[in-house]
Design a protein around this motif. Sequence first.
Motif, mmCIF file in Angstrom:
data_model
loop_
_atom_site.group_PDB
_atom_site.id
_atom_site.type_symbol
_atom_site.label_atom_id
_atom_site.label_comp_id
_atom_site.label_asym_id
_atom_site.label_seq_id
_atom_site.Cartn_x
_atom_site.Cartn_y
_atom_site.Cartn_z
ATOM 1 N N HIS A 67 0.805 -1.229 0.000
ATOM 2 C CA HIS A 67 0.000 0.000 0.000
ATOM 3 C C HIS A 67 0.839 1.281 0.000
ATOM 4 O O HIS A 67 0.271 2.385 0.053
ATOM 5 N N GLN A 68 2.165 1.127 0.000
ATOM 6 C CA GLN A 68 3.085 2.266 0.034
ATOM 7 C C GLN A 68 2.776 3.187 1.211
ATOM 8 O O GLN A 68 2.575 4.395 1.057
ATOM 9 N N VAL A 69 2.718 2.579 2.380
ATOM 10 C CA VAL A 69 2.419 3.291 3.624
ATOM 11 C C VAL A 69 3.668 3.248 4.506
ATOM 12 O O VAL A 69 4.378 2.244 4.549
ATOM 13 N N ASP A 70 3.923 4.328 5.210
ATOM 14 C CA ASP A 70 5.047 4.393 6.145
ATOM 15 C C ASP A 70 4.814 3.377 7.276
ATOM 16 O O ASP A 70 3.783 3.438 7.950
ATOM 17 N N PRO A 71 5.775 2.449 7.488
ATOM 18 C CA PRO A 71 5.608 1.435 8.539
ATOM 19 C C PRO A 71 5.500 2.014 9.956
ATOM 20 O O PRO A 71 5.105 1.315 10.877
ATOM 21 N N LYS A 72 5.838 3.289 10.125
ATOM 22 C CA LYS A 72 5.753 3.912 11.450
ATOM 23 C C LYS A 72 4.494 4.759 11.607
ATOM 24 O O LYS A 72 4.327 5.443 12.610
#
Length: 78
Positions: A32-37
């Motif tokens: 999803h191209q989401v920041d893991p943090k």
Amino acid sequence: MAHSTKKIKIAPTMETEFELVEQVVTDWCEVHQVDPKSHTAMMEGLRVLYLMREFDMKNRGQLLKTLLDSDEGVSPET
């Protein structure tokens, strides 16, 4: 006295659960191209932990597929 051949299910340790949750969330974030943090990633981590405990899922691929399916509106299989 005869020994039982029944296998005892041992719950994974918290460290093992954490590692699996982290791996699945990292995979989900890449898709999803989401920041893991991000907050979104944290919420996905809670979903993974719920699936692991409620549906006894321990397979990384199955957990990721279930998350991705739920993103599309498909309910988890029991």
